[in-house]
Design a protein around this motif. Sequence first.
Motif, PDB file in Angstrom:
ATOM      1  N   TRP A 102       0.774  14.407 -13.537  1.00  0.00           N
ATOM      2  CA  TRP A 102       1.112  15.483 -12.595  1.00  0.00           C
ATOM      3  C   TRP A 102       1.726  16.671 -13.321  1.00  0.00           C
ATOM      4  N   ILE A 103       2.637  16.407 -14.240  1.00  0.00           N
ATOM      5  CA  ILE A 103       3.297  17.495 -14.969  1.00  0.00           C
ATOM      6  C   ILE A 103       2.293  18.255 -15.827  1.00  0.00           C
ATOM      7  N   ALA A 104       1.397  17.549 -16.492  1.00  0.00           N
ATOM      8  CA  ALA A 104       0.401  18.205 -17.347  1.00  0.00           C
ATOM      9  C   ALA A 104      -0.550  19.069 -16.523  1.00  0.00           C
ATOM     10  N   GLY A 105      -0.967  18.588 -15.366  1.00  0.00           N
ATOM     11  CA  GLY A 105      -1.846  19.387 -14.511  1.00  0.00           C
ATOM     12  C   GLY A 105      -1.169  20.637 -14.004  1.00  0.00           C
ATOM     13  N   LEU A 148       0.826  -1.205   0.000  1.00  0.00           N
ATOM     14  CA  LEU A 148       0.000   0.000   0.000  1.00  0.00           C
ATOM     15  C   LEU A 148       0.863   1.260   0.000  1.00  0.00           C
ATOM     16  N   GLY A 149       1.976   1.202   0.681  1.00  0.00           N
ATOM     17  CA  GLY A 149       2.912   2.326   0.641  1.00  0.00           C
ATOM     18  C   GLY A 149       3.454   2.546  -0.756  1.00  0.00           C
ATOM     19  N   MET A 150       3.744   1.484  -1.466  1.00  0.00           N
ATOM     20  CA  MET A 150       4.232   1.601  -2.849  1.00  0.00           C
ATOM     21  C   MET A 150       3.156   2.137  -3.781  1.00  0.00           C
ATOM     22  N   VAL A 151       1.899   1.784  -3.531  1.00  0.00           N
ATOM     23  CA  VAL A 151       0.799   2.333  -4.327  1.00  0.00           C
ATOM     24  C   VAL A 151       0.788   3.847  -4.178  1.00  0.00           C
ATOM     25  N   ARG A 152       0.866   4.317  -2.951  1.00  0.00           N
ATOM     26  CA  ARG A 152       0.881   5.767  -2.713  1.00  0.00           C
ATOM     27  C   ARG A 152       2.102   6.410  -3.348  1.00  0.00           C
ATOM     28  N   PHE A 153       3.242   5.761  -3.240  1.00  0.00           N
ATOM     29  CA  PHE A 153       4.471   6.307  -3.795  1.00  0.00           C
ATOM     30  C   PHE A 153       4.371   6.450  -5.306  1.00  0.00           C
ATOM     31  N   LYS A 154       3.785   5.450  -5.972  1.00  0.00           N
ATOM     32  CA  LYS A 154       3.701   5.469  -7.437  1.00  0.00           C
ATOM     33  C   LYS A 154       2.603   6.371  -7.966  1.00  0.00           C
ATOM     34  N   LEU A 155       1.538   6.567  -7.194  1.00  0.00           N
ATOM     35  CA  LEU A 155       0.384   7.304  -7.713  1.00  0.00           C
ATOM     36  C   LEU A 155       0.258   8.727  -7.196  1.00  0.00           C
ATOM     37  N   TYR A 156       0.673   8.979  -5.991  1.00  0.00           N
ATOM     38  CA  TYR A 156       0.369  10.247  -5.343  1.00  0.00           C
ATOM     39  C   TYR A 156       1.450  11.285  -5.592  1.00  0.00           C
ATOM     40  N   SER A 157       1.061  12.522  -5.443  1.00  0.00           N
ATOM     41  CA  SER A 157       1.965  13.658  -5.509  1.00  0.00           C
ATOM     42  C   SER A 157       2.433  13.991  -4.095  1.00  0.00           C
ATOM     43  N   VAL A 158       3.492  14.768  -3.984  1.00  0.00           N
ATOM     44  CA  VAL A 158       3.930  15.212  -2.666  1.00  0.00           C
ATOM     45  C   VAL A 158       3.006  16.302  -2.129  1.00  0.00           C
ATOM     46  N   GLU A 159       2.239  16.925  -2.993  1.00  0.00           N
ATOM     47  CA  GLU A 159       1.284  17.964  -2.605  1.00  0.00           C
ATOM     48  C   GLU A 159      -0.068  17.289  -2.407  1.00  0.00           C
ATOM     49  N   LEU A 189     -12.300  22.249 -11.949  1.00  0.00           N
ATOM     50  CA  LEU A 189     -12.192  20.819 -12.203  1.00  0.00           C
ATOM     51  C   LEU A 189     -12.541  20.440 -13.647  1.00  0.00           C
ATOM     52  N   TYR A 190     -13.609  20.999 -14.187  1.00  0.00           N
ATOM     53  CA  TYR A 190     -14.008  20.629 -15.547  1.00  0.00           C
ATOM     54  C   TYR A 190     -13.043  21.150 -16.614  1.00  0.00           C
ATOM     55  N   PRO A 191     -12.542  22.403 -16.517  1.00  0.00           N
ATOM     56  CA  PRO A 191     -11.505  22.798 -17.486  1.00  0.00           C
ATOM     57  C   PRO A 191     -10.235  21.943 -17.372  1.00  0.00           C
ATOM     58  N   LEU A 192      -9.877  21.565 -16.137  1.00  0.00           N
ATOM     59  CA  LEU A 192      -8.728  20.683 -15.957  1.00  0.00           C
ATOM     60  C   LEU A 192      -8.989  19.337 -16.639  1.00  0.00           C
ATOM     61  N   GLY A 193     -10.188  18.820 -16.482  1.00  0.00           N
ATOM     62  CA  GLY A 193     -10.547  17.568 -17.162  1.00  0.00           C
ATOM     63  C   GLY A 193     -10.518  17.714 -18.672  1.00  0.00           C
ATOM     64  N   ILE A 220      -7.207  14.723  -9.029  1.00  0.00           N
ATOM     65  CA  ILE A 220      -7.075  13.570  -9.921  1.00  0.00           C
ATOM     66  C   ILE A 220      -8.083  12.486  -9.538  1.00  0.00           C
ATOM     67  N   ILE A 221      -8.272  12.279  -8.243  1.00  0.00           N
ATOM     68  CA  ILE A 221      -9.271  11.304  -7.790  1.00  0.00           C
ATOM     69  C   ILE A 221     -10.658  11.729  -8.266  1.00  0.00           C
ATOM     70  N   ALA A 222     -10.968  13.021  -8.132  1.00  0.00           N
ATOM     71  CA  ALA A 222     -12.282  13.517  -8.570  1.00  0.00           C
ATOM     72  C   ALA A 222     -12.460  13.331 -10.061  1.00  0.00           C
ATOM     73  N   LEU A 223     -11.444  13.639 -10.850  1.00  0.00           N
ATOM     74  CA  LEU A 223     -11.550  13.455 -12.300  1.00  0.00           C
ATOM     75  C   LEU A 223     -11.688  11.982 -12.666  1.00  0.00           C
ATOM     76  N   ALA A 224     -11.060  11.106 -11.907  1.00  0.00           N
ATOM     77  CA  ALA A 224     -11.169   9.668 -12.176  1.00  0.00           C
ATOM     78  C   ALA A 224     -12.584   9.159 -11.930  1.00  0.00           C
ATOM     79  N   ARG A 225     -13.337   9.859 -11.107  1.00  0.00           N
ATOM     80  CA  ARG A 225     -14.717   9.438 -10.825  1.00  0.00           C
ATOM     81  C   ARG A 225     -15.687   9.841 -11.935  1.00  0.00           C
ATOM     82  N   ILE A 226     -15.305  10.755 -12.770  1.00  0.00           N
ATOM     83  CA  ILE A 226     -16.169  11.205 -13.864  1.00  0.00           C
ATOM     84  C   ILE A 226     -16.114  10.175 -14.985  1.00  0.00           C
TER      85      ILE A 226
END
Length: 178
Positions: A107-110, A29-40, A72-76, A47-53
């Motif tokens: 992350w870079i694109a956002g 689970l720690g590796m999941v967070r490391f690979k997916l999450y940002s430091v911010e 959120l919608y312009p970001l999407g 990103i979680i909210a956009l994934a729900r759309i």
Amino acid sequence: ITSDVIRGSGLSRDQLVGANVERSESLDLGMVRFKLYSVEADEVVNIIALARIQPSQLQFDPKFYQYGGAFLYPLGGWYLALSKLGLVHVAPLEKMLAQPQQMDRVWIAGRAFVLIAFVISSFLLFFTLLEIASAPFALAGLAIYLFCPASIMFSQVIKPHWYALLWVNAALLIVVRA
């Protein structure tokens, strides 16, 4: 990361964050967070909210309302355009975990989205200042705007605050010209 974490309920939001965790913390689970999450931390919620759309199912409710749809919608839309151009790949969770560099591109694109909006806002502010003052004063105001520590820090974070300066400065220019 073991397959039982990926296929099981170990990747549900309640298992990754929150106080009601049924599964104890593990290296997987720690590796999941490391690979997916940002430091911010606040970037992750966007990103979680956009994934729900799910536009194909006409499901546009992100189930996250803190930052509002004006961000959120312009970001999407930005991500959709970049995915059509092949610059960002939207993939199932298993593929994003297998290729974390794809998540890095997200992350870079956002962050680029917010930075581009901030740069455009600086031009709008400059033109606004030109309406009421001389060019040297407008340049000095622009320099303060661009180089204050908060602008340097937050113009590179996927949060709506510096993105909103685009609309604030556009409104300010309209008011000054009126």
